[in-house]
Design a protein around this motif. Structure first.
Motif, PDB file in Angstrom:
ATOM      1  N   UNK A   1       0.919  -0.036  -3.962  1.00 14.38           N
ATOM      2  CA  UNK A   1       0.151   1.122  -3.496  1.00 14.38           C
ATOM      3  C   UNK A   1      -1.249   0.709  -3.061  1.00 14.38           C
ATOM      4  N   UNK A   2      -1.870  -0.179  -3.841  1.00 11.71           N
ATOM      5  CA  UNK A   2      -3.176  -0.704  -3.448  1.00 11.71           C
ATOM      6  C   UNK A   2      -3.071  -1.376  -2.089  1.00 11.71           C
ATOM      7  N   UNK A   3      -2.027  -2.186  -1.911  1.00  9.28           N
ATOM      8  CA  UNK A   3      -1.881  -2.921  -0.657  1.00  9.28           C
ATOM      9  C   UNK A   3      -1.699  -1.983   0.533  1.00  9.28           C
ATOM     10  N   UNK A   4      -0.914  -0.918   0.364  1.00  8.68           N
ATOM     11  CA  UNK A   4      -0.734   0.041   1.455  1.00  8.68           C
ATOM     12  C   UNK A   4      -2.066   0.693   1.812  1.00  8.68           C
ATOM     13  N   UNK A   5      -2.795   1.175   0.812  1.00 10.25           N
ATOM     14  CA  UNK A   5      -4.093   1.812   1.069  1.00 10.25           C
ATOM     15  C   UNK A   5      -5.070   0.821   1.691  1.00 10.25           C
TER      16      UNK A   5
ATOM     17  N   UNK B   1       1.214   6.844   9.771  1.00 10.47           N
ATOM     18  CA  UNK B   1       0.740   6.981   8.399  1.00 10.47           C
ATOM     19  C   UNK B   1      -0.767   6.823   8.441  1.00 10.47           C
ATOM     20  N   UNK B   2      -1.478   7.767   7.837  1.00  7.76           N
ATOM     21  CA  UNK B   2      -2.936   7.733   7.872  1.00  7.76           C
ATOM     22  C   UNK B   2      -3.503   7.964   6.484  1.00  7.76           C
ATOM     23  N   UNK B   3      -4.651   7.358   6.240  1.00  9.07           N
ATOM     24  CA  UNK B   3      -5.399   7.629   5.016  1.00  9.07           C
ATOM     25  C   UNK B   3      -5.954   9.049   5.058  1.00  9.07           C
TER      26      UNK B   3
ATOM     27  N   UNK C   1      -9.009   7.298   1.317  1.00  6.86           N
ATOM     28  CA  UNK C   1     -10.113   6.401   1.689  1.00  6.86           C
ATOM     29  C   UNK C   1     -11.116   6.272   0.552  1.00  6.86           C
ATOM     30  N   UNK C   2     -11.427   7.376  -0.102  1.00  3.79           N
ATOM     31  CA  UNK C   2     -12.373   7.314  -1.227  1.00  3.79           C
ATOM     32  C   UNK C   2     -11.828   6.443  -2.352  1.00  3.79           C
ATOM     33  N   UNK C   3     -10.535   6.562  -2.627  1.00  2.00           N
ATOM     34  CA  UNK C   3      -9.939   5.772  -3.706  1.00  2.00           C
ATOM     35  C   UNK C   3      -9.957   4.287  -3.384  1.00  2.00           C
TER      36      UNK C   3
END
Length: 165
Positions: free
Chosen positions: A54-58, A113-115, A120-122
Motif C-alpha cells: 500500500x505504501x508503494x502504491x501511494x 487511479x489517482x491520489x 496525498x497527506x498520508x
C-alpha cells in the motif's frame, strides 16, 4: 567480529572443502538483510496504517507528479507491486478514501487511479519516516560505501534482467 554467515561458511568449509561456497557470503547476507530490513520497514509503514504494498502504491502515485494518477498497468510497471496485488491494494486504498478510480476519457475500458487529498497527506506524512528508517538502517555505512554498494547491486540487478527497458 563474525556474523551468522561467517559461521555457515566455516561449517561448509569444514564439511565440503572441495566446494567454493563463497557466493553464499553475498546471497546469505542479502537474504538476512532483506528479512531484517523488511521487518523495520513494516514497523514504519504500520505506524501510518499501511503495509509495504500500500505504501508503494501511494508513493508511486505521489512521485508520478501532478495530477498524481496512473492506469493500473502503469502503476504496476512503476511500482514494486505485482499485477495481482495491484487490484487488491487499490480496492483497499479506495475503500479507505486514499485513491480513486475513474474511467479514462480516451479509453472506454481504461481506468485512472489517482491520489485523493487524504492519500496525498498520508504519503507525505509517511515518506519522511520511511526515509529516516532507511537512513537508520544504513547508518553503519559511509556515503562512499553506500554508493559502492548501490552501484554493485544495480549491476547485479541489471545482469539478472531487472531494468526499466
Amino acid at each position: 567480529m563474525a556474523d551468522h554467515v561467517d559461521r555457515v561458511l566455516e561449517q561448509w568449509g569444514a564439511q565440503r572443502p572441495d566446494l567454493d561456497v563463497s557466493p553464499m557470503a553475498v546471497i546469505g547476507r542479502l537474504s538476512r538483510l532483506s528479512r531484517l530490513i523488511d521487518a523495520e520497514l513494516r514497523r514504519t509503514f504500520s505506524a501510518h496504517g499501511l503495509d509495504p504494498a500500500s505504501f508503494d502504491v501511494l508513493a508511486t502515485l505521489r512521485r508520478s507528479g501532478p495530477p498524481h494518477h496512473l492506469t493500473p498497468a502503469e502503476l504496476m510497471r512503476a511500482s514494486m507491486v505485482t499485477s495481482g496485488a495491484v487490484t487488491q491494494r487499490l480496492d483497499r486504498l479506495e475503500a479507505r478514501g486514499l485513491v480513486t478510480r475513474t474511467p479514462s476519457e480516451t479509453d472506454g475500458r481504461g481506468v485512472h487511479v489517482a491520489l485523493t487529498d487524504d492519500g496525498r497527506a498520508l504519503i507525505d506524512q509517511a515518506l519522511p519516516d520511511h526515509v529516516d528508517t532507511e537512513n537508520r538502517l544504513l547508518a553503519a555505512l559511509t556515503k562512499t560505501q553506500r554508493d559502492t554498494l548501490s552501484d554493485g547491486l544495480r549491476n547485479l540487478l541489471e545482469s539478472l534482467g531487472d531494468t526499466t527497458d
